[in-house]
Scaffold this motif. Structure first.
Motif, PDB file in Angstrom:
ATOM      1  N   TYR A  69       0.837  -1.205   0.000  1.00 23.35           N
ATOM      2  CA  TYR A  69       0.000   0.000   0.000  1.00 23.35           C
ATOM      3  C   TYR A  69       0.872   1.254   0.000  1.00 23.35           C
ATOM      4  CZ  TYR A  69      -2.881   3.769   1.889  1.00 23.35           C
ATOM      5  OH  TYR A  69      -3.491   4.980   2.100  1.00 23.35           O
ATOM      6  N   VAL A  70       1.874   1.285   0.859  1.00 22.54           N
ATOM      7  CA  VAL A  70       2.768   2.445   0.930  1.00 22.54           C
ATOM      8  C   VAL A  70       3.500   2.631  -0.401  1.00 22.54           C
ATOM      9  CG1 VAL A  70       4.849   3.371   2.025  1.00 22.54           C
ATOM     10  CG2 VAL A  70       3.039   2.343   3.425  1.00 22.54           C
ATOM     11  N   TRP A  71       3.977   1.533  -0.971  1.00 27.28           N
ATOM     12  CA  TRP A  71       4.697   1.638  -2.243  1.00 27.28           C
ATOM     13  C   TRP A  71       3.788   2.159  -3.347  1.00 27.28           C
ATOM     14  CZ3 TRP A  71       3.878  -0.369  -7.064  1.00 27.28           C
ATOM     15  CH2 TRP A  71       4.916  -0.175  -7.997  1.00 27.28           C
ATOM     16  N   PHE A  72       2.578   1.614  -3.478  1.00 27.18           N
ATOM     17  CA  PHE A  72       1.672   2.032  -4.552  1.00 27.18           C
ATOM     18  C   PHE A  72       1.226   3.479  -4.349  1.00 27.18           C
ATOM     19  CE2 PHE A  72      -2.709   2.192  -6.374  1.00 27.18           C
ATOM     20  CZ  PHE A  72      -2.336   2.105  -7.707  1.00 27.18           C
ATOM     21  N   THR A  73       0.978   3.866  -3.107  1.00 24.24           N
ATOM     22  CA  THR A  73       0.595   5.248  -2.825  1.00 24.24           C
ATOM     23  C   THR A  73       1.703   6.204  -3.230  1.00 24.24           C
ATOM     24  OG1 THR A  73      -0.803   4.529  -0.972  1.00 24.24           O
ATOM     25  CG2 THR A  73      -0.152   6.843  -1.013  1.00 24.24           C
ATOM     26  N   TRP A  74       2.934   5.855  -2.882  1.00 23.66           N
ATOM     27  CA  TRP A  74       4.079   6.675  -3.280  1.00 23.66           C
ATOM     28  C   TRP A  74       4.202   6.737  -4.795  1.00 23.66           C
ATOM     29  CZ3 TRP A  74       8.260   4.732  -6.063  1.00 23.66           C
ATOM     30  CH2 TRP A  74       9.321   5.629  -6.274  1.00 23.66           C
ATOM     31  N   PHE A  75       4.009   5.607  -5.472  1.00 24.19           N
ATOM     32  CA  PHE A  75       4.098   5.526  -6.929  1.00 24.19           C
ATOM     33  C   PHE A  75       3.104   6.471  -7.592  1.00 24.19           C
ATOM     34  CE2 PHE A  75       2.865   3.688 -11.000  1.00 24.19           C
ATOM     35  CZ  PHE A  75       4.093   3.453 -11.605  1.00 24.19           C
ATOM     36  N   VAL A  76       1.851   6.479  -7.090  1.00 23.24           N
ATOM     37  CA  VAL A  76       0.819   7.333  -7.679  1.00 23.24           C
ATOM     38  C   VAL A  76       1.039   8.788  -7.306  1.00 23.24           C
ATOM     39  CG1 VAL A  76      -1.653   7.822  -7.744  1.00 23.24           C
ATOM     40  CG2 VAL A  76      -0.858   5.458  -7.754  1.00 23.24           C
ATOM     41  N   TRP A  77       1.389   9.035  -6.051  1.00 26.12           N
ATOM     42  CA  TRP A  77       1.630  10.419  -5.620  1.00 26.12           C
ATOM     43  C   TRP A  77       2.717  11.085  -6.472  1.00 26.12           C
ATOM     44  CZ3 TRP A  77       1.664  10.908   0.469  1.00 26.12           C
ATOM     45  CH2 TRP A  77       0.363  10.654   0.929  1.00 26.12           C
ATOM     46  N   LYS A  78       3.761  10.332  -6.767  1.00 26.73           N
ATOM     47  CA  LYS A  78       4.875  10.884  -7.534  1.00 26.73           C
ATOM     48  C   LYS A  78       4.439  11.292  -8.938  1.00 26.73           C
ATOM     49  CE  LYS A  78       9.738   9.906  -8.580  1.00 26.73           C
ATOM     50  NZ  LYS A  78      10.820   8.883  -8.505  1.00 26.73           N
TER      51      LYS A  78
ATOM     52  N   ALA B  68       1.626   8.135 -17.425  1.00 25.04           N
ATOM     53  CA  ALA B  68       2.717   9.073 -17.155  1.00 25.04           C
ATOM     54  C   ALA B  68       3.758   9.050 -18.261  1.00 25.04           C
ATOM     55  CB  ALA B  68       3.361   8.739 -15.804  1.00 25.04           C
ATOM     56  N   GLU B  69       4.025   7.865 -18.817  1.00 23.87           N
ATOM     57  CA  GLU B  69       4.982   7.762 -19.916  1.00 23.87           C
ATOM     58  C   GLU B  69       4.492   8.508 -21.144  1.00 23.87           C
ATOM     59  OE1 GLU B  69       5.747   3.714 -20.748  1.00 23.87           O
ATOM     60  OE2 GLU B  69       6.633   3.296 -18.792  1.00 23.87           O
ATOM     61  N   GLY B  70       3.179   8.401 -21.369  1.00 26.08           N
ATOM     62  CA  GLY B  70       2.596   9.076 -22.529  1.00 26.08           C
ATOM     63  C   GLY B  70       2.732  10.578 -22.451  1.00 26.08           C
ATOM     64  N   SER B  71       2.774  11.114 -21.229  1.00 24.06           N
ATOM     65  CA  SER B  71       2.930  12.558 -21.066  1.00 24.06           C
ATOM     66  C   SER B  71       4.375  13.000 -21.223  1.00 24.06           C
ATOM     67  CB  SER B  71       2.419  12.992 -19.686  1.00 24.06           C
ATOM     68  OG  SER B  71       3.260  12.479 -18.668  1.00 24.06           O
ATOM     69  N   GLY B  72       5.284  12.009 -21.216  1.00 20.44           N
ATOM     70  CA  GLY B  72       6.696  12.318 -21.397  1.00 20.44           C
ATOM     71  C   GLY B  72       7.358  12.881 -20.164  1.00 20.44           C
ATOM     72  N   THR B  73       6.709  12.744 -18.981  1.00 19.00           N
ATOM     73  CA  THR B  73       7.269  13.319 -17.748  1.00 19.00           C
ATOM     74  C   THR B  73       7.473  12.278 -16.666  1.00 19.00           C
ATOM     75  OG1 THR B  73       5.035  13.865 -16.978  1.00 19.00           O
ATOM     76  CG2 THR B  73       6.229  15.560 -18.194  1.00 19.00           C
TER      77      THR B  73
ATOM     78  N   ARG C 294       1.165  12.240  -9.677  1.00 24.47           N
ATOM     79  CA  ARG C 294      -0.192  12.765  -9.501  1.00 24.47           C
ATOM     80  C   ARG C 294      -0.578  13.807 -10.556  1.00 24.47           C
ATOM     81  NH1 ARG C 294       3.031  14.508  -5.434  1.00 24.47           N
ATOM     82  NH2 ARG C 294       3.333  16.756  -5.130  1.00 24.47           N
ATOM     83  N   LYS C 295       0.381  14.539 -11.087  1.00 20.36           N
ATOM     84  CA  LYS C 295       0.062  15.554 -12.091  1.00 20.36           C
ATOM     85  C   LYS C 295      -0.300  14.938 -13.431  1.00 20.36           C
ATOM     86  CE  LYS C 295       2.959  19.186 -10.061  1.00 20.36           C
ATOM     87  NZ  LYS C 295       4.099  20.127 -10.286  1.00 20.36           N
ATOM     88  N   GLN C 296       0.149  13.702 -13.672  1.00 19.92           N
ATOM     89  CA  GLN C 296      -0.156  13.033 -14.931  1.00 19.92           C
ATOM     90  C   GLN C 296      -1.301  12.031 -14.809  1.00 19.92           C
ATOM     91  OE1 GLN C 296       3.384  12.904 -13.836  1.00 19.92           O
ATOM     92  NE2 GLN C 296       3.378  14.965 -14.697  1.00 19.92           N
ATOM     93  N   VAL C 297      -1.734  11.750 -13.585  1.00 20.44           N
ATOM     94  CA  VAL C 297      -2.791  10.759 -13.376  1.00 20.44           C
ATOM     95  C   VAL C 297      -4.131  11.346 -13.785  1.00 20.44           C
ATOM     96  CG1 VAL C 297      -4.052   9.417 -11.652  1.00 20.44           C
ATOM     97  CG2 VAL C 297      -1.569   9.604 -11.518  1.00 20.44           C
TER      98      VAL C 297
END
Length: 295
Positions: free
Chosen positions: A15-24, A140-145, A26-29
């Motif tokens: 849970y902590v890992w996935f939350t960190w992954f998405v938070w990082k 996120a990859e599609g946004s190039g960031t 968040r601007k592209q999600v």
């Protein structure tokens, strides 16, 4: 208890890992991805926590439900904080509802069915986390960031993680206090408010088995075995001070004070299935029943 701690540790770390992954990212999600992720995380954490709390606090549904609701709601709320208000709301409500359902499942299902159900929930949780990780990562990859590509994006990575979780679950030792599927020379019978663990005991005809009755409840619980005289207590100097009784009808009583234990050596004269239950009024109706199987 060791398996429970392992499951909680796995769910917490992932849970902590996935939350960190998405938070990082968040601007592209995308908003819909965020809400689906929040609902999924809150729901799965609530279900798993509810099942575990329901089993650990079996007999106290209100307490296990409150703990489960808190766990699921907290997981969904925290996940959604940096994403959006809607994600926070969806995650919190999903976690609350799943926590309630999980607690009811933990209260109702027999002990022998808990591990398969927990295995199903953990595998589903892992699959959802890996799938959402791939979806969020590709967006996120599609946004190039997104920066450096992470190996979990590869489909084979998810499959390997699922296989790893499956093998990890198979490594759990068989629960010594769960339903007995093979004959034992000694058995622990635990009574709490209001259930027996295990709910089935298996023994062989003519075999002497030491039964240690643990009354872990706060109330008086008396085991009555409907044996029709086919189950007898073997006199033993080590156990003569424990109270037991064989009535003229053939029922056998085992007793221990609340918070204490008592040991008995019993022997079966005939094959069959003999039910046992708590003879204190109202306890049988609340689920304090089981069966003694003689082969």
């Amino acid at each position: 208890m060791g398996a429970v701690i392992q499951v909680l540790a796995f769910v917490s770390i992932s849970y902590v890992w996935f939350t960190w992954f998405v938070w990082k990212r968040r601007k592209q999600v995308e908003p819909m991805q965020g809400m689906v992720s929040g609902m999924t995380v809150g729901m799965m954490v609530g279900l798993i926590a509810g099942l575990l709390f329901g089993v650990l606090f079996k007999g106290d549904l209100s307490y296990s439900t409150m703990l489960s609701i808190a766990a699921g709601a907290f997981a969904g709320l925290i996940f959604g904080i940096p994403l959006s208000v809607l994600t926070m709301i969806e995650g919190t409500l999903s976690g609350m509802m799943a926590g309630m359902m999980g607690a009811m499942l933990g209260e109702m299902v027999p002990y022998e069915q808990v591990e398969p159900l927990l295995f199903l929930f953990v595998m589903l949780y892992t699959f959802c986390i890996m799938l959402l990780t791939r979806l969020v990562g590709k967006t996120a990859e599609g946004s190039g960031t997104s920066g450096k590509r992470i190996g979990f994006h590869h489909p084979l990575a998810g499959a390997m993680v699922l296989i790893g979780v499956f093998l990890w679950f198979q490594s759990f030792p068989a629960q010594s206090n769960s339903t007995a599927h093979e004959t034992k020379q000694s058995v622990d019978l635990v009574a709490s408010d209001f259930f027996y663990h295990p709910q089935q005991i298996v023994m062989k005809k003519g075999e002497e088995v030491k039964v240690t009755y643990h009354n872990q409840g706060k109330m008086e619980h008396v085991v009555e075995i409907m044996s029709n005289g086919n189950i007898e207590v073997i006199p033993n100097a080590a156990h003569h001070n424990h109270s037991h009784e064989t009535k003229s009808t053939g029922e056998l009583h085992l007793y221990a004070q609340p918070g204490e234990s008592a040991s008995y050596v019993i022997r079966a004269r005939a094959e069959g299935v003999y039910s046992f239950y708590c003879m204190v009024p109202g306890h049988k109706e609340k689920g304090m029943v089981g069966s003694l199987i003689v082969k």
